[in-house]
Design a protein around this motif. Structure first.
Motif, mmCIF file in Angstrom:
data_model
loop_
_atom_site.group_PDB
_atom_site.id
_atom_site.type_symbol
_atom_site.label_atom_id
_atom_site.label_comp_id
_atom_site.label_asym_id
_atom_site.label_seq_id
_atom_site.Cartn_x
_atom_site.Cartn_y
_atom_site.Cartn_z
ATOM 1 N N PRO A 41 46.951 33.992 57.228
ATOM 2 C CA PRO A 41 45.581 34.183 57.675
ATOM 3 C C PRO A 41 44.645 33.112 57.130
ATOM 4 C CG PRO A 41 46.308 36.006 56.265
ATOM 5 C CD PRO A 41 47.437 35.057 56.384
ATOM 6 N N ASP A 42 43.670 32.749 57.942
ATOM 7 C CA ASP A 42 42.643 31.815 57.515
ATOM 8 C C ASP A 42 41.536 32.633 56.850
ATOM 9 O OD1 ASP A 42 40.710 29.932 57.096
ATOM 10 O OD2 ASP A 42 40.481 29.369 59.199
ATOM 11 N N GLU A 48 33.885 31.329 52.082
ATOM 12 C CA GLU A 48 32.640 30.565 52.171
ATOM 13 C C GLU A 48 31.423 31.471 52.339
ATOM 14 O OE1 GLU A 48 33.253 27.890 55.425
ATOM 15 O OE2 GLU A 48 34.961 26.926 54.453
ATOM 16 N N SER A 49 31.511 32.464 53.207
ATOM 17 C CA SER A 49 30.358 33.307 53.524
ATOM 18 C C SER A 49 30.096 34.392 52.490
ATOM 19 C CB SER A 49 30.549 33.982 54.886
ATOM 20 O OG SER A 49 30.698 33.031 55.900
ATOM 21 N N LEU A 50 31.160 34.972 51.970
ATOM 22 C CA LEU A 50 31.013 36.127 51.098
ATOM 23 C C LEU A 50 31.459 35.886 49.667
ATOM 24 C CD1 LEU A 50 32.449 38.740 53.630
ATOM 25 C CD2 LEU A 50 30.037 38.231 53.176
ATOM 26 N N GLY A 51 32.088 34.740 49.432
ATOM 27 C CA GLY A 51 32.584 34.446 48.095
ATOM 28 C C GLY A 51 33.826 35.231 47.735
ATOM 29 N N LEU A 52 34.533 35.746 48.736
ATOM 30 C CA LEU A 52 35.730 36.542 48.483
ATOM 31 C C LEU A 52 36.936 35.650 48.231
ATOM 32 C CD1 LEU A 52 35.389 39.304 51.224
ATOM 33 C CD2 LEU A 52 34.753 39.436 48.822
ATOM 34 N N ALA A 53 37.776 36.090 47.328
ATOM 35 C CA ALA A 53 39.009 35.372 47.044
ATOM 36 C C ALA A 53 40.053 36.380 46.581
ATOM 37 C CB ALA A 53 38.791 34.318 45.958
ATOM 38 N N ALA A 54 41.284 36.146 46.957
ATOM 39 C CA ALA A 54 42.374 37.020 46.522
ATOM 40 C C ALA A 54 42.533 36.893 45.016
ATOM 41 C CB ALA A 54 43.662 36.656 47.234
ATOM 42 N N THR A 55 42.510 38.037 44.321
ATOM 43 C CA THR A 55 42.662 38.016 42.873
ATOM 44 C C THR A 55 43.908 38.772 42.426
ATOM 45 O OG1 THR A 55 41.252 39.968 42.655
ATOM 46 C CG2 THR A 55 40.179 37.818 42.455
ATOM 47 N N VAL A 56 44.546 39.467 43.357
ATOM 48 C CA VAL A 56 45.783 40.192 43.063
ATOM 49 C C VAL A 56 46.801 39.846 44.137
ATOM 50 C CG1 VAL A 56 44.636 42.101 41.871
ATOM 51 C CG2 VAL A 56 45.076 42.266 44.312
#
Length: 75
Positions: A41-42, A48-56
């Motif tokens: 998935p992209d 960029e928009s929400l500052g979300l990043a996979a952390t687990v």
């Protein structure tokens, strides 16, 4: 998660959290050319928009989601 996975792998991962474990059957009427076997998935827009990043890892995210759903249903 930007981790490459197949729908079958994801379905088996989710199914593994249930007892009895459901049978995973994948059916598709959509034909891709060339055939797609994995999906990555992209997630750049969410980052960029929400500052979300996979952390687990994906497996832990699925485990947490199943636990959350069970807790929600028990309430």
């Amino acid at each position: 998660s930007p981790q490459a996975t197949t729908l079958r792998e994801l379905a088996l991962l989710v199914a593994g959290h249930f007892d009895p474990q459901p049978q995973v059957v994948l059916q598709s009427t959509v034909k891709f050319s060339p055939p797609r076997t994995r999906s990555v998935p992209d997630v750049s827009l969410a980052k960029e928009s929400l500052g979300l990043a996979a952390t687990v890892p994906l497996s832990e995210a699925v485990e947490r989601t199943v636990r959350w759903h069970r807790d929600l249903r028990a309430a």
